[in-house]
Motif scaffolding. Structure first.
Motif, PDB file in Angstrom:
ATOM      1  N   VAL A  54      -3.307  13.870  -7.115  1.00 20.83           N
ATOM      2  CA  VAL A  54      -2.483  13.416  -8.237  1.00 20.83           C
ATOM      3  C   VAL A  54      -1.484  12.359  -7.767  1.00 20.83           C
ATOM      4  O   VAL A  54      -1.322  11.297  -8.395  1.00 20.83           O
ATOM      5  N   ILE A  55      -0.829  12.622  -6.647  1.00 17.08           N
ATOM      6  CA  ILE A  55       0.173  11.689  -6.125  1.00 17.08           C
ATOM      7  C   ILE A  55      -0.471  10.363  -5.749  1.00 17.08           C
ATOM      8  O   ILE A  55       0.069   9.283  -6.039  1.00 17.08           O
ATOM      9  N   LEU A  56      -1.647  10.426  -5.136  1.00 20.27           N
ATOM     10  CA  LEU A  56      -2.326   9.211  -4.690  1.00 20.27           C
ATOM     11  C   LEU A  56      -2.969   8.454  -5.851  1.00 20.27           C
ATOM     12  O   LEU A  56      -2.880   7.228  -5.935  1.00 20.27           O
ATOM     13  N   THR A  57      -3.600   9.183  -6.764  1.00 19.49           N
ATOM     14  CA  THR A  57      -4.282   8.535  -7.892  1.00 19.49           C
ATOM     15  C   THR A  57      -3.290   7.789  -8.771  1.00 19.49           C
ATOM     16  O   THR A  57      -3.565   6.671  -9.235  1.00 19.49           O
ATOM     17  N   HIS A  58      -2.126   8.393  -8.999  1.00 14.45           N
ATOM     18  CA  HIS A  58      -1.123   7.769  -9.856  1.00 14.45           C
ATOM     19  C   HIS A  58      -0.115   6.953  -9.050  1.00 14.45           C
ATOM     20  O   HIS A  58       0.837   6.419  -9.614  1.00 14.45           O
ATOM     21  N   ASP A  59      -0.362   6.859  -7.750  1.00 13.84           N
ATOM     22  CA  ASP A  59       0.346   5.925  -6.874  1.00 13.84           C
ATOM     23  C   ASP A  59       1.864   6.082  -6.959  1.00 13.84           C
ATOM     24  O   ASP A  59       2.599   5.115  -7.126  1.00 13.84           O
ATOM     25  N   PHE A  60       2.331   7.331  -6.844  1.00 17.86           N
ATOM     26  CA  PHE A  60       3.777   7.578  -6.908  1.00 17.86           C
ATOM     27  C   PHE A  60       4.498   6.817  -5.797  1.00 17.86           C
ATOM     28  O   PHE A  60       4.105   6.890  -4.628  1.00 17.86           O
ATOM     29  N   ASP A  61       5.557   6.139  -6.153  1.00 18.41           N
ATOM     30  CA  ASP A  61       6.412   5.510  -5.143  1.00 18.41           C
ATOM     31  C   ASP A  61       7.428   6.497  -4.594  1.00 18.41           C
ATOM     32  O   ASP A  61       7.760   6.466  -3.405  1.00 18.41           O
ATOM     33  N   ILE A  62       7.931   7.382  -5.464  1.00 16.78           N
ATOM     34  CA  ILE A  62       8.875   8.412  -5.050  1.00 16.78           C
ATOM     35  C   ILE A  62       8.706   9.591  -5.995  1.00 16.78           C
ATOM     36  O   ILE A  62       8.566   9.421  -7.205  1.00 16.78           O
ATOM     37  N   VAL A  63       8.698  10.810  -5.435  1.00 16.31           N
ATOM     38  CA  VAL A  63       8.474  11.996  -6.256  1.00 16.31           C
ATOM     39  C   VAL A  63       9.303  13.150  -5.715  1.00 16.31           C
ATOM     40  O   VAL A  63       9.335  13.398  -4.502  1.00 16.31           O
ATOM     41  N   GLY A  64       9.975  13.853  -6.612  1.00 17.53           N
ATOM     42  CA  GLY A  64      10.655  15.086  -6.257  1.00 17.53           C
ATOM     43  C   GLY A  64       9.726  16.254  -6.497  1.00 17.53           C
ATOM     44  O   GLY A  64       9.230  16.430  -7.607  1.00 17.53           O
TER      45      GLY A  64
END
Length: 281
Positions: A54-64
Motif C-alpha cells: 500500500v505504501i509503495l503503490t500509493h508512493d507515500f512521501d511521509i506516513v504516520g
C-alpha cells in the motif's frame, strides 16, 4: 570568468528549486501483531507485504503509522528500503509495546528534529492520562522537504480507545503542544484518534487545525469511514476515526481513503489508510 561561472551555478540552482513544497502525507494504523489474527489467516507475517505494498503503490512521501510493535516496524523498514523512520513506543495489548512511527522517503524528506509527548495531565513526562489504562502519546518530527527546502511539523497520534475522559482531554493536549512546538509554522497532524468528528476532542483540535476531509480542493475519494473494527479485515468500515489535520497555511489538494485488498479479499489492516496531496507555499 570565475565570477560568471559561479553566477551561472547559483542561477541554475535557483531555477531548479521549487518555491513550494508538494508531496503526499498519509496515516495508517497497521494493526498490532495479534495471535487471533494469525488463526484466521490475517497474521502479521501474512499481511506485512501487503501493508508495505500500500505504501509503495500509493508512493507515500511521509506516513504516520500506529500500533506496529518493534518487530513489525523492523519488518516494514526492510520492505521499504527507500524510507527512514522515527518513532516511540507506547502501551498496547501485545507482548511488545506499540510504536507510533513516522516513515518518510529518504530522497524527499529529512527529519531535522523529533520528540514525543504523552496524552496526560503531564505531557512532558511518560505518564498514563486520566481514566486510560495504558500509555498514549504523540510522536512528532520537524521535516525539511528537500526539493523545496520548506520545513513543516508532522504529528502522529494514537488516542486512547475505551473510556471517555482520556480521549476528551487529549484534543486540548494536542493543540497546546502544537502551539508550543510548531508555533506559526506549517503543521500536519495525523493518526488514529478513536473519535468521531462530533466528539469534544475533535472539536478542540478544529479550533486550531483543519480537517483535510472537509477542506480538500477536490471531493474526497474512496470510502468515508476508516475503522473496520478490531481484528476485522473484511469490512465494511463503520466509522471515521482516522484523520489528517493541517494548519491554515497548508493546502489539501485531494483526499483519498485507500481500500486496496489482499489477494484473499481481506484488507491489509483493520483500518483503512488516508493519503492527501499537500502543498505548502
Amino acid at each position: 570568468m570565475k565570477r560568471l561561472l559561479a553566477a551561472t551555478i547559483v542561477l541554475m540552482a535557483f531555477v531548479g528549486c521549487s518555491h513550494k513544497a508538494e508531496f503526499n502525507a498519509a496515516s495508517f494504523n497497521i494493526r498490532y501483531r495479534a495471535v487471533a489474527d494469525a488463526k484466521q489467516g490475517d497474521g502479521w507475517d501474512e499481511r506485512k507485504g501487503d501493508v508495505a505494498k500500500v505504501i509503495l503503490t500509493h508512493d507515500f512521501d511521509i506516513v504516520g503509522t500506529q500500533e506496529g510493535d518493534k518487530g513489525q516496524i523492523e519488518d516494514l523498514a526492510q520492505l521499504l528500503p527507500d524510507y527512514d523512520y522515527t518513532g516511540h513506543p507506547y502501551g498496547g495489548k501485545s507482548g511488545d509495546l506499540h510504536t507510533a512511527t513516522i516513515f518518510y522517503k529518504r530522497e524527499v524528506m529529512e527529519c531535522v528534529e523529533q520528540g514525543t509527548f504523552w496524552y496526560s495531565p503531564t505531557p512532558e513526562v511518560e505518564s498514563i492520562g486520566w481514566d486510560a489504562t495504558d500509555l498514549r502519546l504523540c510522536h512528532w518530527g520537524k521535516f525539511r522537504h528537500k526539493p523545496s527546502g520548506k520545513e513543516f511539523y508532522f504529528f502522529n497520534s494514537h488516542l486512547y480507545w475505551r473510556l471517555e475522559t482520556a480521549r476528551a482531554n487529549s484534543g486540548k493536549v494536542l493543540i497546546d503542544k502544537v502551539r508550543e512546538i510548531a508555533g506559526d509554522r506549517p503543521v500536519i497532524a495525523v493518526g488514529d484518534y478513536n473519535s468521531r468528528e462530533q466528539t469534544p476532542q475533535v472539536k478542540d483540535i478544529l479550533t486550531l487545525l483543519n480537517d483535510a476531509y472537509k477542506i480538500s480542493l477536490t471531493p474526497p475519494a474512496g470510502p468515508t469511514d476508516t475503522d473496520l473494527g478490531g481484528g476485522n479485515f473484511l469490512g465494511p468500515a463503520k466509522a471515521r476515526i482516522d484523520y489528517l489535520f493541517v494548519s491554515k497555511d497548508v493546502t489539501v489538494e485531494d483526499y483519498l481513503v485507500i481500500d486496496d485488498k489482499r489477494p484473499n479479499g481481506h484488507y491489509p489492516s483493520d483500518h483503512l489508510p488516508i493519503v492527501c496531496n499537500i502543498t505548502i507555499e
